[in-house]
Design a protein around this motif. Structure first.
Motif, PDB file in Angstrom:
ATOM      1  N   ILE A  85     -81.892  20.043   2.884  1.00 16.83           N
ATOM      2  CA  ILE A  85     -81.833  18.918   3.815  1.00 16.83           C
ATOM      3  C   ILE A  85     -81.425  19.449   5.181  1.00 16.83           C
ATOM      4  N   GLY A  86     -82.172  19.086   6.202  1.00 17.81           N
ATOM      5  CA  GLY A  86     -81.833  19.561   7.532  1.00 17.81           C
ATOM      6  C   GLY A  86     -82.721  18.919   8.574  1.00 17.81           C
ATOM      7  N   ASP A  87     -82.745  19.539   9.727  1.00 18.73           N
ATOM      8  CA  ASP A  87     -83.577  19.054  10.826  1.00 18.73           C
ATOM      9  C   ASP A  87     -84.783  19.983  10.971  1.00 18.73           C
ATOM     10  N   SER A  88     -85.383  20.004  12.147  1.00 19.34           N
ATOM     11  CA  SER A  88     -86.600  20.793  12.335  1.00 19.34           C
ATOM     12  C   SER A  88     -86.369  22.295  12.224  1.00 19.34           C
ATOM     13  N   ILE A  89     -85.124  22.746  12.273  1.00 25.20           N
ATOM     14  CA  ILE A  89     -84.849  24.179  12.130  1.00 25.20           C
ATOM     15  C   ILE A  89     -85.257  24.679  10.752  1.00 25.20           C
ATOM     16  N   THR A  90     -85.372  23.783   9.770  1.00 19.25           N
ATOM     17  CA  THR A  90     -85.784  24.210   8.428  1.00 19.25           C
ATOM     18  C   THR A  90     -87.255  24.601   8.374  1.00 19.25           C
ATOM     19  N   GLN A  91     -88.010  24.316   9.411  1.00 20.15           N
ATOM     20  CA  GLN A  91     -89.465  24.401   9.339  1.00 20.15           C
ATOM     21  C   GLN A  91     -90.017  25.331  10.417  1.00 20.15           C
ATOM     22  N   GLN A  92     -91.265  25.700  10.231  1.00 21.87           N
ATOM     23  CA  GLN A  92     -91.963  26.500  11.228  1.00 21.87           C
ATOM     24  C   GLN A  92     -93.467  26.364  11.022  1.00 21.87           C
ATOM     25  N   ASN A  93     -94.237  26.748  12.024  1.00 18.01           N
ATOM     26  CA  ASN A  93     -95.674  26.888  11.868  1.00 18.01           C
ATOM     27  C   ASN A  93     -95.938  28.338  11.495  1.00 18.01           C
ATOM     28  N   GLY A 122     -86.010  16.132  14.417  1.00 11.84           N
ATOM     29  CA  GLY A 122     -85.194  15.250  15.238  1.00 11.84           C
ATOM     30  C   GLY A 122     -84.041  14.582  14.531  1.00 11.84           C
ATOM     31  N   ALA A 123     -83.834  14.886  13.246  1.00  7.85           N
ATOM     32  CA  ALA A 123     -82.821  14.174  12.481  1.00  7.85           C
ATOM     33  C   ALA A 123     -81.420  14.708  12.750  1.00  7.85           C
ATOM     34  N   SER A 124     -80.482  13.795  12.879  1.00  7.01           N
ATOM     35  CA  SER A 124     -79.070  14.115  12.740  1.00  7.01           C
ATOM     36  C   SER A 124     -78.692  13.827  11.295  1.00  7.01           C
ATOM     37  N   THR A 163     -80.750  21.309  -8.761  1.00  8.33           N
ATOM     38  CA  THR A 163     -79.473  21.846  -9.248  1.00  8.33           C
ATOM     39  C   THR A 163     -78.516  22.182  -8.124  1.00  8.33           C
ATOM     40  N   HIS A 164     -79.019  22.326  -6.884  1.00  4.18           N
ATOM     41  CA  HIS A 164     -78.213  22.697  -5.733  1.00  4.18           C
ATOM     42  C   HIS A 164     -78.693  21.906  -4.515  1.00  4.18           C
ATOM     43  N   ILE A 165     -77.808  21.721  -3.549  1.00  2.30           N
ATOM     44  CA  ILE A 165     -78.165  21.158  -2.247  1.00  2.30           C
ATOM     45  C   ILE A 165     -77.826  22.190  -1.180  1.00  2.30           C
ATOM     46  N   TRP A 166     -78.780  22.443  -0.282  1.00  5.23           N
ATOM     47  CA  TRP A 166     -78.545  23.337   0.861  1.00  5.23           C
ATOM     48  C   TRP A 166     -78.696  22.519   2.132  1.00  5.23           C
ATOM     49  N   SER A 167     -77.648  22.470   2.919  1.00  5.68           N
ATOM     50  CA  SER A 167     -77.690  21.790   4.205  1.00  5.68           C
ATOM     51  C   SER A 167     -77.919  22.810   5.309  1.00  5.68           C
ATOM     52  N   GLN A 168     -79.028  22.664   6.022  1.00  5.41           N
ATOM     53  CA  GLN A 168     -79.257  23.444   7.234  1.00  5.41           C
ATOM     54  C   GLN A 168     -79.276  22.495   8.430  1.00  5.41           C
ATOM     55  N   GLY A 169     -78.479  21.457   8.327  1.00  7.64           N
ATOM     56  CA  GLY A 169     -78.424  20.473   9.374  1.00  7.64           C
ATOM     57  C   GLY A 169     -77.246  20.665  10.310  1.00  7.64           C
ATOM     58  N   THR A 179     -74.819  28.384   8.601  1.00  8.62           N
ATOM     59  CA  THR A 179     -74.304  28.274   9.957  1.00  8.62           C
ATOM     60  C   THR A 179     -75.304  27.542  10.849  1.00  8.62           C
ATOM     61  N   VAL A 180     -74.784  26.908  11.886  1.00  8.53           N
ATOM     62  CA  VAL A 180     -75.592  26.086  12.784  1.00  8.53           C
ATOM     63  C   VAL A 180     -76.105  26.946  13.930  1.00  8.53           C
ATOM     64  N   SER A 181     -77.396  26.862  14.194  1.00  9.86           N
ATOM     65  CA  SER A 181     -78.024  27.748  15.168  1.00  9.86           C
ATOM     66  C   SER A 181     -77.772  27.296  16.597  1.00  9.86           C
ATOM     67  N   ALA A 182     -77.968  28.227  17.523  1.00 13.68           N
ATOM     68  CA  ALA A 182     -77.706  27.984  18.937  1.00 13.68           C
ATOM     69  C   ALA A 182     -78.789  27.110  19.559  1.00 13.68           C
ATOM     70  N   ARG A 183     -78.429  26.534  20.689  1.00 18.26           N
ATOM     71  CA  ARG A 183     -79.390  25.784  21.497  1.00 18.26           C
ATOM     72  C   ARG A 183     -79.093  26.106  22.953  1.00 18.26           C
ATOM     73  N   VAL A 184     -80.090  26.585  23.679  1.00 13.34           N
ATOM     74  CA  VAL A 184     -79.853  27.029  25.044  1.00 13.34           C
ATOM     75  C   VAL A 184     -80.990  26.580  25.953  1.00 13.34           C
ATOM     76  N   THR A 185     -80.726  26.640  27.239  1.00 13.76           N
ATOM     77  CA  THR A 185     -81.766  26.502  28.245  1.00 13.76           C
ATOM     78  C   THR A 185     -81.816  27.803  29.036  1.00 13.76           C
ATOM     79  N   SER A 186     -82.856  27.991  29.831  1.00 10.28           N
ATOM     80  CA  SER A 186     -83.006  29.235  30.557  1.00 10.28           C
ATOM     81  C   SER A 186     -83.885  29.002  31.771  1.00 10.28           C
TER      82      SER A 186
END
Length: 328
Positions: A7-15, A50-52, A87-93, A138-145
């Motif tokens: 269970i998480g947000d868009s960080i769990t996914q990729q193209n 986009g989920a919290s 059997t397990h829950i993994w939160s990447q949220g 762990t929760v990943s970074a978010r930055v602007t540049s």
């Protein structure tokens, strides 16, 4: 064999530019789904763009993002003798949760809010799925540049919003060192994604996107020119080390002609100090890039979402943990 609800947000996914069988999405699915070690784990990826995590914390019928999914799980549980279909829950949220909370005046106050939000999420999971081990990564970074440097340098990146700075690193450090209840396990994925630099506003270190080995080695130079408006799917560069498959291509970072276009899908060593890169999708440069102009790469295209090179790094970190996860 374990079956994991992710269970998480868009960080769990990729193209995924290199899809193979069941491992079509992010690094956690790639790592757990790998047949090595104890074998492939079942994974249900319930990442939601986009989920919290607080969006999931209401399972009354018709309430929010998670209510219909929960109803499905509960129906399967009831037909399965009271056993959940995992059997397990993994939160990447929590990335979006932290981005959405108010910005206090100092990192210590922000950390209090972040801990409270995380604890509410974990307590919800423990109460809703009693007896199921909960893993948090762990929760990943978010930055602007800036448009000139993009994400090719550390000092060109600025954590955003406030809570993505010092407080995020403090939260992840607390998470890893304490494994707060009711968590059964914490997985530290920071080394696959972030480096630290002094925060420009507050005392402490802020997590920003890591420079890839190719950039640390000096990057490369274009060996053939690219013409503005002319589509191409290949780029030839000179470099001392090859760029990583799955990273984003940057043309002339630090100049007014900077462009970020194309994900590197293959790298061919030509044996003469040059490398031929295949880009996916093909690119049409907006500016002309001459022979000898600078070429760099990045692990993120937008400062929030990891490119597939990071997911592959995460998968490599997760595969050796599968026996420990199975034993929870």
């Amino acid at each position: 064999m374990p079956s994991v609800l992710l269970i998480g947000d868009s960080i769990t996914q990729q193209n995924d530019i290199r899809p193979d069988a069941r491992q079509l999405v992010g690094g956690i699915v790639k790592g757990l789904g790998d047949p090595s070690g104890p074998g492939s784990f079942g994974v249900a990826n319930f990442g939601h763009h986009g989920a919290s995590m607080e969006d999931f914390m209401d399972v009354t019928p018709g309430s929010n993002r998670f209510s219909q999914r929960y109803a499905l799980f509960a129906a399967i549980r009831d037909m399965n003798g009271g056993r959940w279909p995992f059997t397990h829950i993994w939160s990447q949220g929590l990335r979006n949760d932290f981005s959405g909370i108010p910005s206090p005046t100092n990192p210590a106050d922000a950390l209090v809010l972040m801990k409270a939000r995380a604890q509410a999420w974990w307590d919800f999971l423990a109460a809703t799925f009693p007896g199921i081990p909960i893993i948090q990564s762990t929760v990943s970074a978010r930055v602007t540049s800036s448009s000139a440097t993009n994400y090719a340098t550390l000092d060109g990146q600025e954590p955003r919003p406030y809570t993505a700075g010092v407080a995020l690193e403090d939260f992840n450090e607390w998470l890893v060192t304490t494994v707060p209840a009711p968590l059964a396990m914490v997985v530290d994925l920071r080394e696959g994604q972030r480096e630290l630099r002094p925060d420009v506003q507050f005392a402490g270190q802020a997590p920003v996107w890591a420079r890839l080995a190719f950039v640390k080695a000096g990057g490369g130079k274009l060996a053939t020119a690219l013409a503005a408006g002319v589509a191409t799917s290949t780029v030839k560069i000179t470099a001392t080390t090859p760029p990583a498959v799955g990273s984003m291509a940057y043309f002339e970072p630090g100049t007014s002609a900077v462009e970020m276009k194309g994900n590197i899908s293959t790298v061919t060593d030509n044996g003469d100090g040059t490398f031929t890169l295949t880009l996916s999708p093909s690119i049409t440069p907006s500016s002309t890039h001459a022979v000898g102009s600078a070429f760099a790469t990045s692990p993120t295209a937008d400062g929030t979402h990891p490119e597939s090179v990071v997911h592959d790094i995460w998968a490599a970190m997760i595969r050796p943990l599968k026996p420990l996860i199975a034993a929870l």
